[in-house]
Write an enzyme that holds these catalytic residues in place. Structure first.
Site, PDB file in Angstrom:
ATOM      1  N   LEU A  81       0.844  -1.202   0.000  1.00  0.00           N
ATOM      2  CA  LEU A  81       0.000   0.000   0.000  1.00  0.00           C
ATOM      3  C   LEU A  81       0.879   1.252   0.000  1.00  0.00           C
ATOM      4  O   LEU A  81       0.537   2.270  -0.592  1.00  0.00           O
ATOM      5  CB  LEU A  81      -0.941   0.007   1.211  1.00  0.00           C
ATOM      6  CG  LEU A  81      -1.890   1.202   1.208  1.00  0.00           C
ATOM      7  CD1 LEU A  81      -2.903   1.130   0.076  1.00  0.00           C
ATOM      8  CD2 LEU A  81      -2.610   1.328   2.535  1.00  0.00           C
ATOM      9  N   TYR A  82       2.024   1.161   0.679  1.00  0.00           N
ATOM     10  CA  TYR A  82       2.966   2.290   0.654  1.00  0.00           C
ATOM     11  C   TYR A  82       3.292   2.648  -0.798  1.00  0.00           C
ATOM     12  O   TYR A  82       3.179   3.808  -1.223  1.00  0.00           O
ATOM     13  CB  TYR A  82       4.245   1.921   1.424  1.00  0.00           C
ATOM     14  CG  TYR A  82       5.368   2.908   1.227  1.00  0.00           C
ATOM     15  CD1 TYR A  82       5.302   4.176   1.787  1.00  0.00           C
ATOM     16  CD2 TYR A  82       6.486   2.577   0.450  1.00  0.00           C
ATOM     17  CE1 TYR A  82       6.326   5.097   1.597  1.00  0.00           C
ATOM     18  CE2 TYR A  82       7.513   3.491   0.257  1.00  0.00           C
ATOM     19  CZ  TYR A  82       7.426   4.747   0.831  1.00  0.00           C
ATOM     20  OH  TYR A  82       8.431   5.656   0.632  1.00  0.00           O
ATOM     21  N   ALA A  83       3.700   1.620  -1.558  1.00  0.00           N
ATOM     22  CA  ALA A  83       4.054   1.836  -2.966  1.00  0.00           C
ATOM     23  C   ALA A  83       2.856   2.382  -3.738  1.00  0.00           C
ATOM     24  O   ALA A  83       3.001   3.294  -4.575  1.00  0.00           O
ATOM     25  CB  ALA A  83       4.519   0.520  -3.580  1.00  0.00           C
ATOM     26  N   THR A 100       0.438   4.227  -2.637  1.00  0.00           N
ATOM     27  CA  THR A 100       0.193   5.653  -2.345  1.00  0.00           C
ATOM     28  C   THR A 100       1.244   6.542  -3.014  1.00  0.00           C
ATOM     29  O   THR A 100       0.952   7.678  -3.398  1.00  0.00           O
ATOM     30  CB  THR A 100       0.143   5.955  -0.827  1.00  0.00           C
ATOM     31  OG1 THR A 100       1.380   5.588  -0.219  1.00  0.00           O
ATOM     32  CG2 THR A 100      -1.016   5.249  -0.153  1.00  0.00           C
ATOM     33  N   LYS A 101       2.453   6.037  -3.152  1.00  0.00           N
ATOM     34  CA  LYS A 101       3.488   6.824  -3.850  1.00  0.00           C
ATOM     35  C   LYS A 101       3.176   6.890  -5.351  1.00  0.00           C
ATOM     36  O   LYS A 101       3.357   7.920  -5.997  1.00  0.00           O
ATOM     37  CB  LYS A 101       4.879   6.225  -3.600  1.00  0.00           C
ATOM     38  CG  LYS A 101       5.393   6.488  -2.183  1.00  0.00           C
ATOM     39  CD  LYS A 101       5.610   7.970  -1.956  1.00  0.00           C
ATOM     40  CE  LYS A 101       6.116   8.321  -0.582  1.00  0.00           C
ATOM     41  NZ  LYS A 101       6.319   9.752  -0.373  1.00  0.00           N
TER      42      LYS A 101
END
Ligand SMILES: O=C(O)[C@H]1O[C@H](OP(=O)(O)OP(=O)(O)OC[C@H]2O[C@@H](n3ccc(=O)[nH]c3=O)[C@H](O)[C@@H]2O)[C@H](O)[C@@H](O)[C@H]1O
Length: 439
Positions: free
Chosen positions: A248-250, A252-253
């Site tokens: 999810l981090y990726a 959002t980026k």
């Protein structure tokens, strides 16, 4: 006609007579004192007026300093003291200098970039929400370092529209270095909403402010190598697929790259997205492997080393902080201008994306052995298969675009960078470098 006292105190036998008598004598006493009481009354009025004006002046001044914590540089709120500190921090002290709002200024990269800009004479104002994703005392210590170089950090969130509007009212920022984010690949499974809050909602709030500003600033912001996700074409080039994020981090980026593109397209904001590759170094992030491994090795605690499928070691294109700072500063210097003003586009503006990596991936076991050498202590390794938690097996940057357009040239290999990191770590946490145990 009964006297006034009788009307006020109707005749009741017994106790009331005493009260009446008492009240009559009170009245006479009051009449005698009337002259001196009115003087006292005037004095009391005067004192109350004095106190009220003192309290309002105090609260006006306090509104700028009530959240002073660790250092003078951490202030959230308004007031003349606060505004003065912001203006002074934003002052340019070199010919053709720039004025930069650095978001996430008390973070790892934010601190280093803010210092580099300030040292060369640019105006810098920081903003940071000092969240507790990792030990906030490290953020406060970074902030104290910034304070000693006259960089002022506003204690606030990029989701706070009114605060952002106030900052842009006070300072005509030429650039925004946007580094505030919810970092960490694996933590996204624990706290997904914090990623949406900072990396999506916070980004949009900031862009809304930037698009309405007049003049509009140019924006340089931190994307991530993680956007390459399941890409297996190496090295990773900016034109490679980024539509298969593994965390999810990726995601959002990646969303940030799409969102910034829209603001560039509609409003003429100049945008530069930087895909950082596993940045490490002094004043780094305690949640990252090199940092937590160091802590555990020194404390004699085990470390968990993930391994990929078929017992393949994981690898990262670890990039030293000083190289990243040079890439950030060069991005600011070459950003070109935003073309819009007050929310209206007046022409095309640059939209750029660059990899900022080191171009030489190193495996995680090699990272551990370099740390062991520097710490003079063996790690207690617990090797496990990489859990399905958002990690990717390797990263490797192609940096030819950044080299060409930014003059970006990473200079620090992992052994050199980790030596500097360990030196900082030992001194920051109070270890005696010379008395480290030898295994
Ligand atoms: O380039 C990025 O865009 C990202 O870089 C960073 O992510 P990563 O590359 O995953 O760094 P990091 O956590 O240090 O793990 C390094 C290696 O150690 C392995 N690892 C990790 C922890 C552990 O306990 N064991 C382990 O083997 C792990 O499997 C991995 O192989 C930033 O955190 C992120 O915010 C983002 O900026």
């Amino acid at each position: 006609m009964p006297p006034l006292e009788d009307e006020l105190f109707p005749s009741t036998p017994g106790k009331i007579k005493i009260e009446r008598a008492h009240n009559l004598s009170m009245n006479r006493a009051l009449q005698r004192c009337f002259t001196s009481t009115s003087t006292m009354f005037l004095w009391a009025l005067f004192l109350i007026a004095l106190m009220v004006s003192y309290m309002s002046i105090q609260s006006f001044v306090d509104s700028g300093s009530r959240y002073l914590h660790h250092t003078n540089s951490r202030v959230h709120g308004g007031g003349i003291v606060w505004e003065k500190q912001i203006r002074s921090s934003a002052q340019i002290r070199r010919h053709n200098g720039i004025t930069v709002l650095v978001t996430g200024a008390a973070g790892f990269v934010g601190t280093h970039v803010s210092l580099a800009l300030k040292k060369r004479g640019d105006g810098v104002v920081g903003i940071d929400n000092f969240n507790d994703y990792y030990d906030p005392s490290l953020k406060k210590a970074r902030c104290a370092l910034l304070d000693s170089h006259n960089v002022f950090v506003v204690d606030g969130d990029i989701n706070d529209r009114r605060l952002l509007a106030k900052l842009f009212d006070l300072v005509a920022f030429t650039h925004v270095m946007h580094l505030a984010a919810q970092a960490g690949v694996r933590y996204a499974m624990e706290n997904p909403h914090s990623y949406v809050h900072s990396n999506v909602a916070g980004l949009v709030t900031l862009l809304e402010q930037c698009k309405s500003a007049d003049p509009q600033p140019a924006i340089v912001w931190a994307s991530s190598s993680s956007v390459y996700g399941l890409n297996d074409k190496t090295p990773f080039s900016e034109s490679d697929r980024t539509d298969r994020p593994a965390s999810l981090y990726a995601a959002t980026k990646k969303a940030g790259e799409a969102i910034t593109h829209t603001y560039n397209h509609i409003y003429g904001l100049s945008i530069t997205g930087l895909r950082f590759f596993t940045v490490y170094g002094p004043w780094g992030r305690p949640d990252m492997a090199y940092f937590s491994f160091t802590r555990n090795i020194l404390q004699g605690k085990p470390i968990t080393v993930y391994r990929g499928k078929n017992r393949v070691d994981l690898a990262r294109d670890f990039t030293y902080i000083d190289d990243i700072v040079k890439g950030c500063v060069a991005s600011l210097d070459t950003s070109g201008k935003s073309t819009g003003s007050g929310g209206k586009k007046k022409g095309g503006a640059p939209y750029r994306i660059f990899n900022l990596g080191n171009t030489s991936p190193v495996t995680v076991p090699t990272l551990v052995s370099i740390l062991e050498k520097n710490l003079k202590k063996k790690a207690k390794k617990n090797v496990v298969e990489m859990p399905g938690n958002g990690d990717v097996p390797f990263t490797h940057a192609n940096i030819s675009s950044a080299r060409r357009e930014l003059g970006y040239k990473p200079m620090t290999d992992l052994p050199t960078g980790l030596r500097k990191f360990v030196k900082w770590y030992l001194s920051y946490y109070g270890y005696d470098h010379h008395s480290l145990p030898v295994n």
